[in-house]
Design a protein around this motif. Structure first.
Motif, PDB file in Angstrom:
ATOM      1  N   SER A 182      25.272  19.326   7.757  1.00  0.00           N
ATOM      2  CA  SER A 182      24.259  19.598   6.734  1.00  0.00           C
ATOM      3  C   SER A 182      23.214  18.492   6.645  1.00  0.00           C
TER       4      SER A 182
ATOM      5  N   THR B   2      21.289  17.356   8.760  1.00  0.00           N
ATOM      6  CA  THR B   2      20.069  17.719   9.480  1.00  0.00           C
ATOM      7  C   THR B   2      19.046  18.375   8.566  1.00  0.00           C
ATOM      8  N   PHE B   3      19.532  19.073   7.543  1.00  0.00           N
ATOM      9  CA  PHE B   3      18.655  19.849   6.670  1.00  0.00           C
ATOM     10  C   PHE B   3      18.381  19.147   5.338  1.00  0.00           C
ATOM     11  N   SER B   4      18.941  17.962   5.161  1.00  0.00           N
ATOM     12  CA  SER B   4      18.798  17.250   3.891  1.00  0.00           C
ATOM     13  C   SER B   4      18.659  15.761   4.180  1.00  0.00           C
TER      14      SER B   4
ATOM     15  N   LYS C 293      19.005  15.436  -1.940  1.00  0.00           N
ATOM     16  CA  LYS C 293      19.786  15.289  -0.710  1.00  0.00           C
ATOM     17  C   LYS C 293      21.280  15.536  -0.906  1.00  0.00           C
TER      18      LYS C 293
ATOM     19  N   ASP D 135      10.467  27.364  -0.284  1.00  0.00           N
ATOM     20  CA  ASP D 135      10.148  27.688   1.099  1.00  0.00           C
ATOM     21  C   ASP D 135       8.946  26.898   1.609  1.00  0.00           C
TER      22      ASP D 135
ATOM     23  N   ASP E 200      10.593  21.433   1.881  1.00  0.00           N
ATOM     24  CA  ASP E 200      11.934  21.923   1.554  1.00  0.00           C
ATOM     25  C   ASP E 200      12.823  22.040   2.790  1.00  0.00           C
ATOM     26  N   ASN E 201      12.224  21.981   3.980  1.00  0.00           N
ATOM     27  CA  ASN E 201      13.021  21.983   5.208  1.00  0.00           C
ATOM     28  C   ASN E 201      13.820  20.695   5.365  1.00  0.00           C
ATOM     29  N   PHE E 202      13.417  19.647   4.656  1.00  0.00           N
ATOM     30  CA  PHE E 202      14.020  18.336   4.865  1.00  0.00           C
ATOM     31  C   PHE E 202      14.571  17.696   3.587  1.00  0.00           C
TER      32      PHE E 202
ATOM     33  N   GLY F 116      15.568  23.563   0.773  1.00  0.00           N
ATOM     34  CA  GLY F 116      15.436  24.721   1.649  1.00  0.00           C
ATOM     35  C   GLY F 116      16.779  25.260   2.101  1.00  0.00           C
ATOM     36  N   ILE F 117      17.733  24.377   2.321  1.00  0.00           N
ATOM     37  CA  ILE F 117      19.047  24.804   2.797  1.00  0.00           C
ATOM     38  C   ILE F 117      19.957  25.225   1.648  1.00  0.00           C
TER      39      ILE F 117
ATOM     40  N   HIS G 199      16.239  27.855  -0.865  1.00  0.00           N
ATOM     41  CA  HIS G 199      15.195  28.497  -0.062  1.00  0.00           C
ATOM     42  C   HIS G 199      14.553  29.637  -0.864  1.00  0.00           C
TER      43      HIS G 199
END
Length: 278
Positions: free
Chosen positions: A93, A95-97, A103, A183, A187-189, A193-194, A197
């Motif tokens: 996880s 990778t997405f936070s 976080k 979105d 929010d991808n990072f 987003g994860i 979203h």
């Protein structure tokens, strides 16, 4: 004319709250054969095989040059396998936070899926994220900007109230605007987003409206729900299917030999809108 009475719910999405029948809330409903044949989930984890209940080592990974040189991996119980998969799920996880105050949320939500048996999830960070998104949205079609415009335009300033006949204007303001969703590019990072979203259901309620001289003050409550779960379309999407993160998530949720339930995520915030007579 008649004054609109508050609190008044001015908007509800077609998707309903507390919807446990939604496609992404399905659980423990797929066989090993279905997972492999329909969703191509043969290579699920780099640490454990959920189908054979064996640990995966460099000697047992299919892509390894050592594959087959030492037989099958160590046998483990279904509970041990699930624990290994959840640990890998949490590790992946990251990778997405990558940064920011939200976080930690994804790891907490994964652990909630592991231990809470489908109970709803609330967290002050989710409420904070929702509030910051709404308040900081400077777009002309933000729900807050649209509400501010419609309220100020339709107040009966002489009688100091909002007329009931203009109630549909409030709903229209939301329909013409963009609901708060996570979105955006950041929010991808930042972890939102994860964890969230898109959202499933939104209710917007004006709790009170006070009119004094040429100014007004409205208190608006947002309640938003999302589902921490995957449906068949999610995992069929190449964008998601290629990542072990989503493969593990889908198997833990949908494999008939596991029983880890998805859950509803709840976010709420109350925001004040002020404006003046134009």
């Amino acid at each position: 004319m008649t004054a609109l009475q508050f609190p008044c719910t001015i908007f509800q999405t077609q998707n309903r709250m507390d919807d446990y029948s939604a496609k992404d809330m399905h659980c423990s409903d797929l066989s090993e054969s279905q997972l492999k044949t329909h969703f191509h989930l043969l290579d699920v984890s780099t640490r454990a095989n959920p189908y054979t209940l064996t640990k995966i080592t460099p000697f047992t990974q299919p892509q390894s040059v050592f594959h087959g040189s030492r037989g099958e991996g160590e046998k483990i119980t279904r509970q041990q396998c699930a624990a290994i998969l959840f640990d890998e799920f949490r590790d992946l996880s990251r990778t997405f936070s990558l940064y920011g105050p939200y976080k930690p949320l994804i790891k907490q939500m994964i652990t909630h899926m592991q231990k809470a048996n489908g109970a709803p999830f609330r967290h002050m960070l989710l409420d904070r994220a929702l509030r910051e998104h709404i308040v900081n949205d400077r777009a002309e079609n933000s729900t807050l900007a649209r509400l501010k415009e419609v309220i100020g335009k339709n107040i009966d300033w002489g009688n100091k109230y909002y007329p009931v006949r203009e109630k549909d204007e409030l709903k229209g303001a939301i329909m013409d605007g963009k609901l708060p969703k996570f979105d955006r590019f950041q929010d991808n990072f930042n972890g939102m987003g994860i964890t969230v979203h898109d959202t499933w259901a939104t209710h917007i309620t004006i709790k009170s409206l006070q009119v004094d001289n040429d100014r007004y003050r409205a208190v608006v409550h947002y309640k938003v729900q999302d589902h921490f779960g995957l449906d068949s379309d999610d995992i069929a999407n190449v964008k998601f299917n290629q990542f072990h993160f989503f493969r593990i998530w889908f198997v833990l949720q949908r494999y008939s030999q596991f029983n880890f339930k998805p859950f509803i995520t709840i976010m709420e915030t109350t925001i004040e809108i002020t404006g003046s007579r134009k």
